[in-house]
Structure formats: structure tokens, C-alpha cells
Design a protein around this motif. Structure first.
Motif, PDB file in Angstrom:
ATOM      1  N   ALA A 115     -30.353  33.742  -5.753  1.00 18.51           N
ATOM      2  CA  ALA A 115     -31.816  33.837  -5.679  1.00 18.51           C
ATOM      3  C   ALA A 115     -32.444  32.491  -5.324  1.00 18.51           C
ATOM      4  O   ALA A 115     -33.658  32.338  -5.409  1.00 18.51           O
ATOM      5  CB  ALA A 115     -32.356  34.340  -7.006  1.00 18.51           C
ATOM      6  N   LYS A 116     -31.609  31.529  -4.983  1.00 16.91           N
ATOM      7  CA  LYS A 116     -32.054  30.185  -4.602  1.00 16.91           C
ATOM      8  C   LYS A 116     -32.800  29.483  -5.738  1.00 16.91           C
ATOM      9  O   LYS A 116     -33.813  28.824  -5.536  1.00 16.91           O
ATOM     10  CB  LYS A 116     -32.896  30.239  -3.332  1.00 16.91           C
ATOM     11  CG  LYS A 116     -32.133  30.860  -2.181  1.00 16.91           C
ATOM     12  CD  LYS A 116     -32.664  30.488  -0.871  1.00 16.91           C
ATOM     13  CE  LYS A 116     -31.938  31.039   0.313  1.00 16.91           C
ATOM     14  NZ  LYS A 116     -30.871  31.947   0.195  1.00 16.91           N
ATOM     15  N   ARG A 117     -32.264  29.665  -6.942  1.00 19.28           N
ATOM     16  CA  ARG A 117     -32.817  29.005  -8.120  1.00 19.28           C
ATOM     17  C   ARG A 117     -31.720  28.172  -8.762  1.00 19.28           C
ATOM     18  O   ARG A 117     -30.538  28.450  -8.591  1.00 19.28           O
ATOM     19  CB  ARG A 117     -33.293  30.033  -9.158  1.00 19.28           C
ATOM     20  CG  ARG A 117     -34.532  30.785  -8.753  1.00 19.28           C
ATOM     21  CD  ARG A 117     -34.987  31.730  -9.850  1.00 19.28           C
ATOM     22  NE  ARG A 117     -34.258  33.004  -9.764  1.00 19.28           N
ATOM     23  CZ  ARG A 117     -33.327  33.420 -10.590  1.00 19.28           C
ATOM     24  NH1 ARG A 117     -32.971  32.705 -11.625  1.00 19.28           N
ATOM     25  NH2 ARG A 117     -32.724  34.574 -10.409  1.00 19.28           N
ATOM     26  N   SER A 118     -32.124  27.168  -9.524  1.00 16.20           N
ATOM     27  CA  SER A 118     -31.140  26.369 -10.241  1.00 16.20           C
ATOM     28  C   SER A 118     -31.142  26.717 -11.726  1.00 16.20           C
ATOM     29  O   SER A 118     -30.323  26.199 -12.483  1.00 16.20           O
ATOM     30  CB  SER A 118     -31.434  24.881 -10.068  1.00 16.20           C
ATOM     31  OG  SER A 118     -32.725  24.584 -10.541  1.00 16.20           O
ATOM     32  N   THR A 119     -32.043  27.606 -12.118  1.00 14.79           N
ATOM     33  CA  THR A 119     -32.165  27.984 -13.521  1.00 14.79           C
ATOM     34  C   THR A 119     -31.880  29.470 -13.684  1.00 14.79           C
ATOM     35  O   THR A 119     -32.396  30.295 -12.927  1.00 14.79           O
ATOM     36  CB  THR A 119     -33.593  27.688 -14.032  1.00 14.79           C
ATOM     37  OG1 THR A 119     -33.880  26.320 -13.795  1.00 14.79           O
ATOM     38  CG2 THR A 119     -33.720  27.984 -15.510  1.00 14.79           C
ATOM     39  N   ILE A 120     -31.108  29.807 -14.684  1.00 17.32           N
ATOM     40  CA  ILE A 120     -30.818  31.203 -15.008  1.00 17.32           C
ATOM     41  C   ILE A 120     -32.011  31.755 -15.770  1.00 17.32           C
ATOM     42  O   ILE A 120     -32.537  31.101 -16.669  1.00 17.32           O
ATOM     43  CB  ILE A 120     -29.531  31.298 -15.861  1.00 17.32           C
ATOM     44  CG1 ILE A 120     -28.333  30.855 -15.027  1.00 17.32           C
ATOM     45  CG2 ILE A 120     -29.348  32.705 -16.398  1.00 17.32           C
ATOM     46  CD1 ILE A 120     -27.076  30.629 -15.831  1.00 17.32           C
ATOM     47  N   ASN A 121     -32.449  32.964 -15.416  1.00 17.40           N
ATOM     48  CA  ASN A 121     -33.564  33.565 -16.139  1.00 17.40           C
ATOM     49  C   ASN A 121     -33.160  34.916 -16.730  1.00 17.40           C
ATOM     50  O   ASN A 121     -32.028  35.368 -16.553  1.00 17.40           O
ATOM     51  CB  ASN A 121     -34.815  33.657 -15.249  1.00 17.40           C
ATOM     52  CG  ASN A 121     -34.645  34.593 -14.089  1.00 17.40           C
ATOM     53  OD1 ASN A 121     -33.812  35.486 -14.092  1.00 17.40           O
ATOM     54  ND2 ASN A 121     -35.455  34.399 -13.063  1.00 17.40           N
ATOM     55  N   ILE A 122     -34.106  35.559 -17.379  1.00 23.84           N
ATOM     56  CA  ILE A 122     -33.814  36.819 -18.071  1.00 23.84           C
ATOM     57  C   ILE A 122     -33.383  37.915 -17.107  1.00 23.84           C
ATOM     58  O   ILE A 122     -32.569  38.764 -17.448  1.00 23.84           O
ATOM     59  CB  ILE A 122     -35.016  37.260 -18.934  1.00 23.84           C
ATOM     60  CG1 ILE A 122     -34.646  38.427 -19.855  1.00 23.84           C
ATOM     61  CG2 ILE A 122     -36.197  37.645 -18.068  1.00 23.84           C
ATOM     62  CD1 ILE A 122     -33.661  38.058 -20.912  1.00 23.84           C
TER      63      ILE A 122
END
Length: 102
Positions: free
Chosen positions: A30-37
Motif C-alpha cells: 500500500a506504499k506505507r511504512s506503517t502497519i495499520n488496522i
């Protein structure tokens, strides 16, 4: 037996490692560096009981965050008839902008 406990522990740690890598890949995809819910929900999709539990906890977190935001608003006094910083700066700001335009 000790061997059984050791085997179950080893499998559990391996599965946790797989989960961690999957979560990292979901976020990276998802092109993010943080894992989310949403990543965690995606991970739990194959276990209906785990998915129900995670959805329940997610809803609880959302409600708790909303309650905290409301408490902060009340604590800061925005609901007690005080002026917000925007209201205090508003008219003076408009006058200075008008004088700069002329």
C-alpha cells in the motif's frame, strides 16, 4: 512433555514471524511504512473467530479515540464559551490583510 511444549513453542514463534512479514508486506504494497488496522484485518481474514475479535477490538479503539477527542475538546474549553485561537486572530488578521493589499 517437554518436547511437545518445545515443538508448539517453535511453531508458534515461526507463525508469528510469518504474520509479521505478511503485515510488513501488506503495508509496503500500500506504499506505507506503517502497519495499520486494515493490514491486521487482512491478515486475520482466514480465521473467522480471529477476524470477529479484531473487528470488535477495532471498533472499541475507534470509540475510545472519539471519547478522548471529546474530553480534550471539553478540557481545552472550546465548549465553555471561550474564544478559540481562530476567533481571537480572525478580525485582526482580516484588517492587516486588507491594509497590505492597498
Amino acid at each position: 512433555s517437554k518436547q511437545t511444549i518445545a515443538a508448539i513453542s517453535e511453531i508458534t514463534f515461526r507463525q508469528c514471524d510469518v504474520f509479521a512479514k505478511d503485515l510488513e508486506m501488506f503495508a509496503r504494497h500500500a506504499k506505507r511504512s506503517t502497519i495499520n488496522i486494515e493490514d491486521v484485518k487482512l491478515l486475520a481474514r482466514r480465521s473467522s473467530s480471529l477476524q470477529r475479535y479484531i473487528n470488535q477490538k477495532s471498533e472499541e479503539l475507534v470509540l475510545n479515540n472519539q471519547e478522548k477527542k471529546e474530553k480534550r475538546k471539553k478540557k481545552n474549553g472550546t465548549g465553555k464559551g471561550r474564544r478559540t485561537s481562530d476567533e481571537q486572530v480572525g478580525p485582526a488578521m482580516a484588517e492587516s490583510e486588507d491594509s497590505n493589499m492597498a
